[in-house]
Design an enzyme around this catalytic site. Structure first.
Site, mmCIF file in Angstrom:
data_model
loop_
_atom_site.group_PDB
_atom_site.id
_atom_site.type_symbol
_atom_site.label_atom_id
_atom_site.label_comp_id
_atom_site.label_asym_id
_atom_site.label_seq_id
_atom_site.Cartn_x
_atom_site.Cartn_y
_atom_site.Cartn_z
ATOM 1 N N GLY A 1 0.840 -1.204 0.000
ATOM 2 C CA GLY A 1 0.000 0.000 0.000
ATOM 3 C C GLY A 1 0.872 1.251 0.000
ATOM 4 N N LEU A 2 0.219 2.376 -0.155
ATOM 5 C CA LEU A 2 0.925 3.652 -0.254
ATOM 6 C C LEU A 2 1.738 3.964 1.004
ATOM 7 C CD1 LEU A 2 -1.837 5.985 -1.780
ATOM 8 C CD2 LEU A 2 -0.250 4.424 -2.950
ATOM 9 N N GLY B 1 -0.348 2.851 6.643
ATOM 10 C CA GLY B 1 -0.449 2.129 7.906
ATOM 11 C C GLY B 1 -0.010 0.668 7.841
ATOM 12 N N SER C 1 3.032 -0.759 8.266
ATOM 13 C CA SER C 1 3.914 -1.148 9.366
ATOM 14 C C SER C 1 3.168 -1.172 10.694
ATOM 15 C CB SER C 1 5.109 -0.204 9.474
ATOM 16 O OG SER C 1 5.930 -0.336 8.344
ATOM 17 N N SER D 1 5.942 -1.799 -2.128
ATOM 18 C CA SER D 1 5.923 -2.762 -3.246
ATOM 19 C C SER D 1 4.841 -2.406 -4.265
ATOM 20 C CB SER D 1 5.749 -4.189 -2.718
ATOM 21 O OG SER D 1 4.674 -4.299 -1.791
#
Lengths: 236, 236
Positions: free
Chosen positions: A48-49, A53, A55, A139
């Site tokens: 995700g961007l 959130g 991590s 990714s």
């Protein structure tokens, strides 16, 4: 030294060598390790961007898995970019400039591809060891994520799309990176001047703009229970 | 995307974002993981000539650690050369020739250095996860082994020199590699036409020509007990 010896070959040979000893093939299988750990090894791949959130969610799930007695480990930029996927500058002193230039990883398209490839390969080793590995990386390219899925054993790759609108991520901007990207100080920043390719068929999509992280963590843990990766938690 | 977000930063930010949620910093520390596993993570690095019995010994110890309820994993040529340190030929189809040429590993001096470096970095991650990782590689160069020792946390690197005379290893010749090296079919083979640099201060030296592997395994397990890496076995 064109390849290191295979254990099966060595065992049978050693059994008939100078010291005459015989023993059962001592290899511990993945199933043995999983049985001992009481879980199935797998890779939870959070994509995700920046600022969505990933991590936070991965850490929360890791914490809850730990509290349940499961065996997990987190791979993220903090522990991967330091050694395994070190930048050229971190390799020069010990290995020299030519080596650092070849194997050190920066942020070119090719370097990012290798960054994700190595992380996928390491995730695979952790899954083989019976652990639940949580990998939290932007990714952004579908091809890179699909490559990991394809090289892992079936059902080992659990793609979790941590979805949040760009506006929300940019407002959070935990490290001030969006601000720098908008100012042109960072080039090739995902969702600003580089693409983010949404997963087409992820195992899970979680909406981190609409729901608190605890609820998303419960959702992921429930999925792990239902698919038999971890034991069902005892309700208290 | 110049670096993935740090968990600490993300957590604090997420706590104050659109969804107002607060939780304790959920990071599971290495000490937490070790406590749960009842052991100290470390890297047992087996070095020695081809055919000296590194893999046999590592597998036997792995088996005994497993039987004791310890958490371990083996890294060897079998599971490392397939993906993480794949040869160029294994990368071409998915990643293209240029990529494969740069990141794929063969047997040049530089490639071997990177092979061992990546294995060291992965071993470190396993140790961070609280596991006892057993790495069995010829790893003939002192500089490469010392580099891993230096990059690991103190006491994490346990160098085990599996010592056997060349004649014994060559007689065993599990994969017929010495024969090929003598015939000139393999170039740069350790102890034939490439050096093996003995460890100067290894944690353990075990003589695999004089003692059976079970006895050597007991020696290593005893050392792990004495140094507090694993609990003392209950005598039955």
């Amino acid at each position: 030294m064109h390849s290191d010896q295979k254990k099966s070959t060595t065992s049978s040979t050693a059994a008939g060598s100078a010291v005459d000893v015989r023993w059962h093939e001592p290899t511990v299988s993945r199933a043995d390790r999983e049985k001992a750990a009481g879980q199935r090894g797998c890779v939870l791949w959070f994509t995700g961007l920046s600022g969505c959130g990933k991590s936070t969610l991965a850490n929360l799930i890791d914490h809850q898995l730990h509290a349940r007695g499961c065996h997990s480990f987190i791979l993220d930029g903090d522990n991967v970019r330091l050694k395994l996927n070190a930048a050229p500058g971190l390799l020069i002193e010990r290995h020299g400039a030519e080596f650092a230039q070849r194997f050190g990883l920066g942020f070119s398209a090719q370097d990012r591809e290798e960054n994700i490839r190595r992380i996928g390969a390491v995730s695979d080793l952790f899954a083989q060891a019976g652990l639940i590995v949580l990998a939290a990386f932007i990714s952004p390219y579908r091809r890179d994520r699909d490559a990991i899925r394809e090289t892992l054993a079936p059902a080992d790759f659990v793609e979790i799309y941590v979805k949040a609108p760009l506006e929300v991520c940019e407002k959070r901007d935990p490290k001030g990176l969006y601000k720098k990207a908008r100012a042109g100080e960072i080039k090739g920043f995902t969702a600003i001047d580089a693409p983010y390719e949404e997963p087409l068929n992820p195992e899970l999509v979680v909406d981190s703009a609409a729901y608190p992280a605890e609820q998303l963590a419960d959702e992921v843990l429930g999925w792990l229970e239902r698919t038999g990766k971890i034991p069902t938690a005892v309700k208290t």
